[in-house]
Design a protein around this motif. Structure first.
Motif: not given
Length: 226
Positions: A186-196
């Motif tokens: 798993t690469p490093e990264g950031t998570s956030k809540i988006g909208s769909l």
């Protein structure tokens, strides 16, 4: 599933528009026919995410195949990662259980009443199941002839979509026994809540440098010390 890459878009006639949109990679499969075209769009999205690495073959397998996979591999032994007693009373956190048939499907698919009811926890269970399945499958392949493997594969044609000829698939299955599974990367990264469509969705943005190094370490072979 939640990783955000550029995904090719289609018009209402399922023709490529020449444009891309940044969206969950899982949504790439919602475009197109739902079969080979959708699979190719997903393969293209994966290729774009992995710095242009070519995806030669793909195989999509529906959840409907899961209960029957254990007919070939035998029960899949896993450790329950969280409280799933709402699904099965004996599935307490840390319990070691053997899955087959409908229970195997419940483990990989259930969300309502399971742990925190998010896609993240469900994907973690799918990863646990897949890793255990790989171990069982390797043992099974060693005891079956190509004809027996072909007959077993025929059972799952209704649950799969692939651009790989059956001969290539059997050959690849045979080759996997020469390797040791090293686990999920798993690469490093950031998570956030988006909208769909006005609804909140989880989005994962892979760090570009981490992703690049991951691709280099997995896809490129060092030669002559260079």
């Amino acid at each position: 599933r939640d990783t955000i890459p550029p995904v090719k878009t289609l018009d209402i006639f399922c023709r490529e528009t020449g444009r891309t949109e940044n969206m969950q990679i899982a949504l790439s499969h919602t475009y197109g026919s739902g079969t080979m075209q959708s699979c190719q769009l997903t393969a293209d999205a994966v290729s774009g995410l992995l710095c242009g690495v070519r995806i030669d073959r793909y195989m999509a397998v529906t959840m409907g195949a899961v209960p029957f996979l254990t007919d070939i591999t035998g029960p899949i032994t896993v450790t329950v990662p969280g409280d799933m007693t709402a699904i099965h009373p004996s599935w307490t956190e840390g319990a070691v259980v053997s899955l087959e048939g409908q229970q195997a499907l419940d483990f990989v698919q259930a969300r309502q009443g399971a742990e925190d009811q998010t896609n993240i926890s469900r994907m973690r269970r799918q990863q646990i199941f897949a890793e255990a399945l790989i171990g069982n499958l390797s043992d099974v392949l060693g005891s079956k002839t190509d004809t027996e493997i072909y007959r077993s594969y025929q059972t799952y044609l209704d649950y799969t979509c692939t651009n790989a000829p059956i001969s290539d698939t059997i050959s690849l299955l045979r080759q996997t026994r020469q390797y040791t599974y090293a686990g999920t990367v798993t690469p490093e990264g950031t998570s956030k809540i988006g909208s769909l469509y006005g609804e909140p969705v989880m989005e994962f943005y892979a760090d570009s440098e981490s992703l690049k190094q991951t691709v280099i370490s997995l896809m490129l072979k060092e030669e002559n010390g260079d």
